[in-house]
Design a protein around this motif. Structure first.
Motif, short mmCIF file in Angstrom:
data_model
loop_
_atom_site.label_atom_id
_atom_site.label_comp_id
_atom_site.label_asym_id
_atom_site.label_seq_id
_atom_site.Cartn_x
_atom_site.Cartn_y
_atom_site.Cartn_z
N TYR A 11 0.81 -1.21 0.00
CA TYR A 11 0.00 0.00 0.00
C TYR A 11 0.85 1.27 0.00
O TYR A 11 0.47 2.29 -0.59
N LYS A 12 1.97 1.22 0.67
CA LYS A 12 2.86 2.37 0.71
C LYS A 12 3.30 2.73 -0.70
O LYS A 12 3.29 3.91 -1.10
N ASP A 13 3.70 1.72 -1.47
CA ASP A 13 4.10 1.93 -2.86
C ASP A 13 2.91 2.37 -3.71
O ASP A 13 3.05 3.21 -4.60
N ASN A 20 0.13 9.05 -6.88
CA ASN A 20 0.40 10.48 -6.86
C ASN A 20 1.57 10.89 -7.74
O ASN A 20 1.59 12.02 -8.26
N THR A 21 2.53 10.00 -7.93
CA THR A 21 3.75 10.38 -8.64
C THR A 21 4.08 9.52 -9.86
O THR A 21 4.93 9.91 -10.67
N TYR A 28 1.27 12.59 2.36
CA TYR A 28 0.28 11.93 1.51
C TYR A 28 0.20 10.44 1.81
O TYR A 28 -0.87 9.90 2.07
N VAL A 29 1.32 9.77 1.78
CA VAL A 29 1.35 8.32 2.01
C VAL A 29 1.00 7.97 3.46
O VAL A 29 0.14 7.10 3.70
N PRO A 30 1.62 8.61 4.47
CA PRO A 30 1.24 8.32 5.86
C PRO A 30 -0.24 8.54 6.13
O PRO A 30 -0.88 7.74 6.84
N ASN A 31 -0.81 9.59 5.56
CA ASN A 31 -2.23 9.86 5.76
C ASN A 31 -3.08 8.76 5.13
O ASN A 31 -4.09 8.33 5.70
#
Length: 230
Positions: free
Chosen positions: A193-195, A201-202, A219-222
């Motif tokens: 999920y982190k990836d 987004n990128t 963005y990712v932590p949220n």
């Protein structure tokens, strides 16, 4: 003599009673301290043994997302075998669960697409001149705008073989999830999920150096945080 002794006995008894009365407040204080201490240590013991577990409050953005998109996302998640929790968290990040005015024009993307159309560049994100040769500037602006709850870029419709209108219409969730599933669904299905958040987004997985390149460093932590509420 006997009478006199009797008086002395009575006097002695009165003095003893008086002394006991004077000591009564002292005993009361001792009892209060003793019982209060026992109560404190008893409370401390039970509080340490059985702590109260407070459940985290569900963020409003998650409630809004579930209310507005829960049914549609659950349906599409089953169709494409994608985690509904991930998809809903992505909506939280991209549009806060809102249903109105879900678009964002990207001027730099317009310039890149225009360069391709005008023959100044060979391609951009898989888009070639043959795909947009007949597109006017207004059409390019639509392609350079992100649409819907997942904020999918308009030019992605060319890869899906649909129109921009499909990304912003009533089937926006279906087409958006279809693109996600085809583009980086393997990351989601494998639990990366982190990836996955970083890729959405990128266009790239989370950097090995641990420094995200998302527009918002949180963005990712949220996104990972929101997932626990779905």
């Amino acid at each position: 003599m006997a009478k006199k002794n009797t008086r002395k006995g009575k006097t002695s008894k009165k003095k003893s009673s008086k002394r006991h009365a004077n000591l009564l407040p002292f005993f009361i204080v001792l009892i209060v301290i003793a019982t209060g201490g026992a109560s404190y240590y008893g409370w401390k013991y039970f509080s340490e043994e059985e702590p109260t577990v407070q459940q985290p409050q569900i963020p409003n953005v998650c409630r809004t997302t579930q209310q507005n998109y829960g049914v549609a996302v659950d349906s599409c998640a089953r169709i494409f075998n994608i985690s509904p929790a991930y998809l809903k968290s992505l909506i939280c990040l991209e549009c806060s669960g809102r249903t109105n005015n879900l678009k964002r024009y990207e001027r730099h993307v317009f310039k890149r697409l225009k360069a391709v159309r005008d023959g100044q560049s060979e391609s951009y994100e898989g888009i070639t001149i043959s795909m947009i040769a007949d597109a006017n500037d207004e059409a390019l602006k639509n392609l350079a705008t992100s649409w819907g709850p997942f904020q999918i870029m308009g030019y992605k419709c060319l890869h899906l073989d649909i129109h921009v209108a499909d990304l912003r219409g009533t089937n926006t969730v279906y087409w958006s999830v279809k693109w996600i599933a085809e583009e980086y669904g393997h990351l989601i299905r494998s639990g990366r999920y982190k990836d996955a958040f970083h890729y959405h987004n990128t266009g790239k997985t989370f950097p090995a150096n641990g420094i995200p390149t998302t527009y918002d460093r949180n963005y990712v932590p949220n996104g990972l945080h929101y997932m626990q509420f779905f």
